[in-house]
Motif scaffolding. Structure first.
Motif, PDB file in Angstrom:
ATOM      1  N   VAL A  65       0.828  -1.208   0.000  1.00 45.81           N
ATOM      2  CA  VAL A  65       0.000   0.000   0.000  1.00 45.81           C
ATOM      3  C   VAL A  65       0.862   1.258   0.000  1.00 45.81           C
ATOM      4  N   SER A  66       1.913   1.244   0.840  1.00 45.24           N
ATOM      5  CA  SER A  66       2.800   2.405   0.904  1.00 45.24           C
ATOM      6  C   SER A  66       3.496   2.639  -0.426  1.00 45.24           C
ATOM      7  N   GLN A 108      -0.155   8.077   6.043  1.00 42.51           N
ATOM      8  CA  GLN A 108      -0.969   6.859   6.146  1.00 42.51           C
ATOM      9  C   GLN A 108      -0.918   6.259   7.554  1.00 42.51           C
ATOM     10  N   VAL A 109       0.282   6.184   8.125  1.00 39.05           N
ATOM     11  CA  VAL A 109       0.400   5.532   9.440  1.00 39.05           C
ATOM     12  C   VAL A 109       0.039   6.482  10.571  1.00 39.05           C
ATOM     13  N   PHE A 110       0.152   7.813  10.331  1.00 41.96           N
ATOM     14  CA  PHE A 110      -0.263   8.764  11.360  1.00 41.96           C
ATOM     15  C   PHE A 110      -1.732   8.569  11.717  1.00 41.96           C
ATOM     16  N   LEU A 111      -2.537   8.242  10.722  1.00 40.68           N
ATOM     17  CA  LEU A 111      -3.974   8.071  10.950  1.00 40.68           C
ATOM     18  C   LEU A 111      -4.266   6.896  11.868  1.00 40.68           C
ATOM     19  N   ARG A 112      -3.300   5.971  11.986  1.00 39.46           N
ATOM     20  CA  ARG A 112      -3.481   4.816  12.883  1.00 39.46           C
ATOM     21  C   ARG A 112      -2.704   4.985  14.181  1.00 39.46           C
ATOM     22  N   GLY A 113      -2.159   6.161  14.411  1.00 43.06           N
ATOM     23  CA  GLY A 113      -1.388   6.393  15.631  1.00 43.06           C
ATOM     24  C   GLY A 113      -0.018   5.747  15.584  1.00 43.06           C
ATOM     25  N   GLU A 114       0.541   5.603  14.402  1.00 49.18           N
ATOM     26  CA  GLU A 114       1.839   4.962  14.247  1.00 49.18           C
ATOM     27  C   GLU A 114       2.777   5.900  13.481  1.00 49.18           C
ATOM     28  N   VAL A 115       4.043   5.515  13.420  1.00 49.07           N
ATOM     29  CA  VAL A 115       5.042   6.309  12.727  1.00 49.07           C
ATOM     30  C   VAL A 115       6.084   5.366  12.128  1.00 49.07           C
ATOM     31  N   ILE A 116       6.637   5.773  10.994  1.00 48.73           N
ATOM     32  CA  ILE A 116       7.696   4.997  10.345  1.00 48.73           C
ATOM     33  C   ILE A 116       9.000   5.765  10.464  1.00 48.73           C
ATOM     34  N   GLY A 158       4.178   9.555  21.481  1.00 44.79           N
ATOM     35  CA  GLY A 158       4.037   8.146  21.831  1.00 44.79           C
ATOM     36  C   GLY A 158       3.571   7.256  20.698  1.00 44.79           C
ATOM     37  N   PHE A 159       3.629   7.744  19.438  1.00 41.01           N
ATOM     38  CA  PHE A 159       3.231   6.900  18.310  1.00 41.01           C
ATOM     39  C   PHE A 159       4.189   5.716  18.208  1.00 41.01           C
ATOM     40  N   GLU A 160       3.667   4.563  17.846  1.00 40.91           N
ATOM     41  CA  GLU A 160       4.466   3.341  17.762  1.00 40.91           C
ATOM     42  C   GLU A 160       5.231   3.310  16.446  1.00 40.91           C
ATOM     43  N   ASN A 161       6.503   2.920  16.534  1.00 37.63           N
ATOM     44  CA  ASN A 161       7.325   2.780  15.343  1.00 37.63           C
ATOM     45  C   ASN A 161       7.015   1.439  14.692  1.00 37.63           C
ATOM     46  N   VAL A 162       6.490   1.448  13.464  1.00 40.48           N
ATOM     47  CA  VAL A 162       6.080   0.212  12.795  1.00 40.48           C
ATOM     48  C   VAL A 162       7.056  -0.191  11.705  1.00 40.48           C
ATOM     49  N   HIS A 163       8.208   0.449  11.642  1.00 39.84           N
ATOM     50  CA  HIS A 163       9.184   0.062  10.629  1.00 39.84           C
ATOM     51  C   HIS A 163       9.611  -1.373  10.885  1.00 39.84           C
TER      52      HIS A 163
END
Length: 443
Positions: A65-66, A108-116, A158-163
């Motif tokens: 998707v990314s 895209q990931v900000f909307l889910r409370g995450e960060v890359i 506090g966003f979770e790093n999903v890398h």
């Protein structure tokens, strides 16, 4: 009215950005396709095998998707590059292509409370931008600041790093150390990239300014050498008499001689500038009395001063120490400075020549009560082929003050100008004071 260089450079910059943006977009799509294939076929399977779990569908789905979002953003940017309206805003197109690569996945990931957090990819993007599009460094800074600022803010929230390559087994201390080191590396890459773009832009501006000066110089050469030739030809054509001999009056002869002298003077100035540039100056310095030298120079310029209806006052004390200078070159300096002043101002000028001791040097000045010069004119006055503020009324090629600068610097002195609009102009130069043991011995 803006100078030609200030107009030419933005036009070149605009065309350059549009050409490089297209190259940047195509190259980014190719590399993105290769990277996506590598992640799906090699990297993600290797990571899941290392963790002894099966391939996570969600991880590969996010990657696909990314990559699709990035690719669509890049394609849209290339489409906009073909639209004549969008092409008027290359800065916005630059930011669109840059953020399509780096910032779009974050949204895209900000909307889910995450960060890359992907520093290696960002370093490649920032470096590639600086190499491919080394202009408008503020755009590079904005591109970097928005991405890094948003990611840093999200991580502080506090966003979770999903890398998928992120380490989850690090202690808080080790995590802080890794992020600090990575942050310093990112800062270094951004700083070097932006500094490189800034220096390249400054170099290009200087190149366009030099081109402008060359154009002005060629125009001056063609104009000032052409006019005397045309004048001589006109006189000769008028004198042509097929019926018999032609008699030349004294006035016509004087005009022809003056025209010839003018051509020789212009050609000599060109040859002199060329000789200085290629071979330098050969000085034959000796102790000189400045006051005596100035009086001889003013005697040679008597007719020019009379024609300009100028008043010259000399205030050089007899008690001044001798200067160590080449008499011929010193004559050229004063000759060029005084003629430049007379030709750059209206008739009726008042010139004041002074000198005073400044440490180990003698400060010599030529001051006039003319309208003065602007700061920009002062900064460019001694440049190659720079003409005075009344260049249309003067006949020189703009080499006189440039030659003066070369002569004074060959004497290990300095030359400059100080002026205030409405309060006149002061041309000054420093010459080294002759040491007592160099004075001529009288027997």
């Amino acid at each position: 009215m803006p100078s030609s260089s200030s107009l030419d450079y933005p036009k070149w910059q605009h065309r350059f950005m549009l050409e490089r943006l297209r190259l940047m977009g195509i190259l980014a799509i190719v590399l993105l396709s290769c990277l996506t294939t590598l992640n799906l076929l090699v990297v993600i399977p290797a990571v899941t095998l290392e963790q002894s779990v099966s391939l996570t569908p969600g991880l590969s789905y996010r990657c696909i998707v990314s990559s699709i979002a990035q690719g669509l953003g890049l394609v849209l940017g290339l489409v906009l590059l073909k639209d004549f309206r969008a092409r008027n805003y290359p800065g916005w197109l630059f930011l669109w292509l840059s953020w399509s690569i780096s910032f779009l996945p974050q949204i895209q990931v900000f909307l889910r409370g995450e960060v890359i957090f992907n520093p290696i990819s960002w370093m490649i993007v920032f470096t590639a931008q600086a190499i491919l599009i080394p202009v408008r460094w503020r755009l590079h800074l904005l591109s970097q600041a928005v991405l890094l600022g948003s990611v840093a803010g999200a991580m502080l929230l506090g966003f979770e790093n999903v890398h998928f390559a992120a380490r989850t087994d690090l202690t808080p201390a080790m995590g802080s150390a890794v992020y600090s080191l990575t942050g310093f590396q990112l800062f270094s890459v951004c700083l070097i990239s932006n500094l490189g773009v800034y220096l390249y832009e400054r170099m290009m501006r200087q190149e366009f300014e030099l081109r402008r000066q060359i154009r002005l110089f060629l125009h001056a050469v063609s104009h000032d050498l052409r006019n005397p030739v045309l004048g001589t030809l006109m006189v000769l054509r008028n004198l042509r008499n097929p019926a018999g001999e032609t008699t030349l009056s004294q006035g016509i002869l004087d005009r022809m001689i003056e025209s010839g002298d003018r051509q020789v003077e212009l050609i000599d100035s060109l040859l002199e500038a060329y000789t200085i540039e290629t071979h330098g100056l050969q000085l034959h310095c000796q102790p000189l009395s400045l006051g005596n030298s100035v009086q001889k120079i003013l005697g040679d310029l008597y007719s020019s001063i009379q024609d300009a209806e100028a008043i010259v006052s000399v205030r050089i004390p007899d008690a001044l120490p001798l200067v160590n200078a080449d008499p011929t070159q010193l004559h050229r300096v004063y000759h060029n400075l005084i003629l430049h002043t007379l030709r750059s101002n209206a008739p009726g000028l008042h010139l004041r020549l002074t000198a005073q001791v400044m440490g180990k040097y003698l400060r010599c000045t030529v001051h006039d009560n003319g309208p003065g010069l602007s700061t920009e004119q002062c900064d460019q006055l001694f440049n190659f082929c720079t003409r005075g503020p009344n260049a249309r009324q003067t006949l020189g090629l703009g080499l006189g003050l440039y030659i003066c600068q070369q002569i004074i610097e060959a004497h290990h002195g300095t030359i400059g100008v100080s002026s205030t609009c409405g309060q006149g102009t002061t041309l000054w130069f420093d010459l080294p004071i002759a040491l007592p043991d160099s004075y001529p011995q009288h027997r």
